[in-house]
Design a protein around this motif. Structure first.
Motif, PDB file in Angstrom:
ATOM      1  N   LYS A  61      53.662  19.092  30.277  1.00  0.00           N
ATOM      2  CA  LYS A  61      52.661  18.268  29.606  1.00  0.00           C
ATOM      3  C   LYS A  61      52.138  18.985  28.364  1.00  0.00           C
ATOM      4  N   VAL A  62      51.821  18.183  27.347  1.00  0.00           N
ATOM      5  CA  VAL A  62      51.163  18.673  26.140  1.00  0.00           C
ATOM      6  C   VAL A  62      49.875  17.874  25.978  1.00  0.00           C
ATOM      7  N   SER A  63      48.756  18.562  25.902  1.00  0.00           N
ATOM      8  CA  SER A  63      47.483  17.911  25.614  1.00  0.00           C
ATOM      9  C   SER A  63      47.058  18.329  24.211  1.00  0.00           C
ATOM     10  N   TYR A  64      46.772  17.335  23.370  1.00  0.00           N
ATOM     11  CA  TYR A  64      46.441  17.650  21.975  1.00  0.00           C
ATOM     12  C   TYR A  64      45.225  16.857  21.523  1.00  0.00           C
ATOM     13  N   ASP A  65      44.280  17.568  20.904  1.00  0.00           N
ATOM     14  CA  ASP A  65      43.076  16.961  20.360  1.00  0.00           C
ATOM     15  C   ASP A  65      42.947  17.386  18.905  1.00  0.00           C
ATOM     16  N   PRO A  66      43.286  16.508  17.951  1.00  0.00           N
ATOM     17  CA  PRO A  66      43.237  16.899  16.540  1.00  0.00           C
ATOM     18  C   PRO A  66      41.834  17.217  16.049  1.00  0.00           C
ATOM     19  N   ASP A  67      40.817  16.675  16.723  1.00  0.00           N
ATOM     20  CA  ASP A  67      39.437  16.917  16.299  1.00  0.00           C
ATOM     21  C   ASP A  67      38.851  18.178  16.917  1.00  0.00           C
ATOM     22  N   ASN A  68      39.494  18.701  17.923  1.00  0.00           N
ATOM     23  CA  ASN A  68      39.006  19.908  18.597  1.00  0.00           C
ATOM     24  C   ASN A  68      40.230  20.652  19.126  1.00  0.00           C
ATOM     25  N   VAL A  69      40.971  21.254  18.212  1.00  0.00           N
ATOM     26  CA  VAL A  69      42.286  21.827  18.526  1.00  0.00           C
ATOM     27  C   VAL A  69      42.213  22.844  19.660  1.00  0.00           C
ATOM     28  N   GLY A  70      41.116  23.558  19.754  1.00  0.00           N
ATOM     29  CA  GLY A  70      40.969  24.567  20.790  1.00  0.00           C
ATOM     30  C   GLY A  70      41.001  24.009  22.201  1.00  0.00           C
ATOM     31  N   GLN A  71      40.800  22.689  22.342  1.00  0.00           N
ATOM     32  CA  GLN A  71      40.871  22.061  23.661  1.00  0.00           C
ATOM     33  C   GLN A  71      42.290  21.640  24.026  1.00  0.00           C
ATOM     34  N   SER A  72      43.235  21.848  23.114  1.00  0.00           N
ATOM     35  CA  SER A  72      44.628  21.479  23.363  1.00  0.00           C
ATOM     36  C   SER A  72      45.278  22.484  24.309  1.00  0.00           C
ATOM     37  N   SER A  73      46.379  22.063  24.940  1.00  0.00           N
ATOM     38  CA  SER A  73      47.055  22.955  25.888  1.00  0.00           C
ATOM     39  C   SER A  73      48.502  22.514  26.095  1.00  0.00           C
ATOM     40  N   VAL A  74      49.290  23.446  26.615  1.00  0.00           N
ATOM     41  CA  VAL A  74      50.699  23.192  26.900  1.00  0.00           C
ATOM     42  C   VAL A  74      51.032  23.824  28.248  1.00  0.00           C
ATOM     43  N   GLU A  75      51.788  23.106  29.058  1.00  0.00           N
ATOM     44  CA  GLU A  75      52.280  23.668  30.321  1.00  0.00           C
ATOM     45  C   GLU A  75      53.693  23.164  30.544  1.00  0.00           C
ATOM     46  N   VAL A  76      54.645  24.105  30.679  1.00  0.00           N
ATOM     47  CA  VAL A  76      56.058  23.740  30.690  1.00  0.00           C
ATOM     48  C   VAL A  76      56.794  24.484  31.802  1.00  0.00           C
ATOM     49  N   THR A  77      57.741  23.777  32.439  1.00  0.00           N
ATOM     50  CA  THR A  77      58.666  24.386  33.388  1.00  0.00           C
ATOM     51  C   THR A  77      60.086  24.137  32.891  1.00  0.00           C
ATOM     52  N   ILE A  78      60.889  25.207  32.853  1.00  0.00           N
ATOM     53  CA  ILE A  78      62.274  25.102  32.387  1.00  0.00           C
ATOM     54  C   ILE A  78      63.195  25.540  33.525  1.00  0.00           C
ATOM     55  N   PRO A  79      63.848  24.610  34.196  1.00  0.00           N
ATOM     56  CA  PRO A  79      64.759  24.991  35.281  1.00  0.00           C
ATOM     57  C   PRO A  79      66.037  25.611  34.723  1.00  0.00           C
ATOM     58  N   LEU A  80      66.464  26.707  35.298  1.00  0.00           N
ATOM     59  CA  LEU A  80      67.686  27.361  34.821  1.00  0.00           C
ATOM     60  C   LEU A  80      68.929  26.536  35.124  1.00  0.00           C
ATOM     61  N   SER A  81      68.783  25.520  35.964  1.00  0.00           N
ATOM     62  CA  SER A  81      69.908  24.610  36.209  1.00  0.00           C
ATOM     63  C   SER A  81      70.261  23.826  34.945  1.00  0.00           C
ATOM     64  N   GLY A  82      69.328  23.746  34.002  1.00  0.00           N
ATOM     65  CA  GLY A  82      69.580  23.026  32.763  1.00  0.00           C
ATOM     66  C   GLY A  82      70.101  23.897  31.640  1.00  0.00           C
ATOM     67  N   MET A  83      70.364  25.175  31.916  1.00  0.00           N
ATOM     68  CA  MET A  83      70.854  26.084  30.883  1.00  0.00           C
ATOM     69  C   MET A  83      72.319  25.798  30.575  1.00  0.00           C
TER      70      MET A  83
END
Length: 198
Positions: A61-83
């Motif tokens: 997921k990517v959370s983005y707030d252009p008016d308050n960038v510091g509240q934005s966040s990223v959380e990612v999972t990359i399975p090695l099965s997709g390499m």
């Protein structure tokens, strides 16, 4: 006159409260589209060539707030099965205990710890990258490609590109360095959309 002053005194706190809520509105959260997202690693092989490997099937997921960038966040999972290196034997070697040990550590994860604006359509995203159960902080130099309604999905979407350089030995994946370069360039392209309405 007195009535007018009382109305103003009543309305002013309400207006300030409304403005405060607007200023701190929640960021928009987008689900990463694995079909249009890719993580690409590139390195030097004895100085002769610069092979690449793709890491697909990205979830997060990517959370983005252009008016308050510091509240934005990223959380990612990359399975090695997709390499995918496009060389089957090399895929097996990368997943082996010599490198990622994918049977024991099947996923790579990234979780942001800080996001800040870095100029027009640019962000700096710091976060914890975990490979083989080893976590190190990395900095992603990020460009906002586009934020708009997606013409095919007909819902809000966002696109980003990012890049960083890491040392694979920092994560216990340093075999054959320095002949095979310790430094690995990571390039990321992400397309994400708000979840479908229930």
């Amino acid at each position: 006159m007195l009535k007018s002053m009382m109305i103003k005194r009543t309305l002013l706190p309400l207006a300030l409260a409304t403005a405060s809520v607007a200023a701190f509105a929640a960021p928009v959260t987008y689900d990463i589209d694995p079909n249009h997202t890719d993580v690409i690693a590139s390195w030097s092989h004895f100085g002769f060539s610069n092979p690449i490997a793709h890491f697909g099937k990205v979830d997060g997921k990517v959370s983005y707030d252009p008016d308050n960038v510091g509240q934005s966040s990223v959380e990612v999972t990359i399975p090695l099965s997709g390499m995918e290196s496009h060389v089957p034997d090399f895929n097996d070697h990368l997943r082996s205990a010599d490198f990622f040990d994918a049977e024991k550590y099947p996923e790579i994860t990234f979780k942001s710890t800080r996001v800040e604006a870095a100029g027009d359509n640019k962000l700096r995203v710091w976060g914890d990258l975990t490979v083989r159960d080893v976590t190190r902080q990395v900095l992603l130099d990020t460009r906002i490609n586009k934020i708009a309604d997606h013409p095919m999905a007909r819902r809000a979407a966002a696109g980003f590109d990012a890049k960083t350089v890491i040392k694979r030995s920092d994560f216990g994946v340093g075999k054959y360095a320095p002949n095979v370069s310790d430094e690995v360039e990571i390039r990321i392209t992400v397309e994400a959309m708000v979840p479908k309405a229930e």
